[in-house]
Design a protein around this motif. Sequence first.
Motif, mmCIF file in Angstrom:
data_model
loop_
_atom_site.group_PDB
_atom_site.id
_atom_site.type_symbol
_atom_site.label_atom_id
_atom_site.label_comp_id
_atom_site.label_asym_id
_atom_site.label_seq_id
_atom_site.Cartn_x
_atom_site.Cartn_y
_atom_site.Cartn_z
ATOM 1 N N MET A 1 31.729 -23.471 -30.738
ATOM 2 C CA MET A 1 31.818 -24.540 -29.760
ATOM 3 C C MET A 1 31.466 -23.975 -28.387
ATOM 4 O O MET A 1 32.078 -23.021 -27.926
ATOM 5 C CB MET A 1 33.237 -25.102 -29.746
ATOM 6 N N THR A 2 30.488 -24.535 -27.760
ATOM 7 C CA THR A 2 30.061 -24.053 -26.454
ATOM 8 C C THR A 2 30.620 -24.956 -25.359
ATOM 9 O O THR A 2 30.811 -26.156 -25.553
ATOM 10 C CB THR A 2 28.524 -24.031 -26.359
ATOM 11 N N ILE A 3 30.857 -24.323 -24.220
ATOM 12 C CA ILE A 3 31.383 -25.061 -23.062
ATOM 13 C C ILE A 3 30.207 -25.380 -22.147
ATOM 14 O O ILE A 3 29.420 -24.489 -21.816
ATOM 15 C CB ILE A 3 32.440 -24.216 -22.339
ATOM 16 N N PRO A 4 30.105 -26.630 -21.725
ATOM 17 C CA PRO A 4 28.999 -27.002 -20.827
ATOM 18 C C PRO A 4 29.065 -26.222 -19.512
ATOM 19 O O PRO A 4 30.134 -25.867 -19.026
ATOM 20 C CB PRO A 4 29.214 -28.496 -20.570
ATOM 21 N N ILE A 5 27.913 -25.968 -18.949
ATOM 22 C CA ILE A 5 27.829 -25.168 -17.725
ATOM 23 C C ILE A 5 28.513 -25.854 -16.544
ATOM 24 O O ILE A 5 29.037 -25.186 -15.654
ATOM 25 C CB ILE A 5 26.368 -24.815 -17.406
ATOM 26 N N TRP A 6 28.543 -27.185 -16.518
ATOM 27 C CA TRP A 6 29.158 -27.869 -15.390
ATOM 28 C C TRP A 6 30.657 -27.603 -15.334
ATOM 29 O O TRP A 6 31.245 -27.639 -14.254
ATOM 30 C CB TRP A 6 28.856 -29.367 -15.405
#
Length: 62
Positions: A1-6
């Motif tokens: 699961m990746t975390i959005p850059i924002w």
Amino acid sequence: MTIPIWIYAVVAGIVISALMAIKTGREERQLEMENIEREGEIYLERLEREKEKREELRAPGE
């Protein structure tokens, strides 16, 4: 699961904002203490002048 850059940007903004608030608070306290010390010195000088005036008025009559 990746975390959005924002989300990283929001967290970085919160951290930077907190650090700036701490820095500003310290600076304001320092300026306030300097102002209090200056006012205290002025008050003590005024008290000293009043004391000298009272002594001058009392001395010639004695």
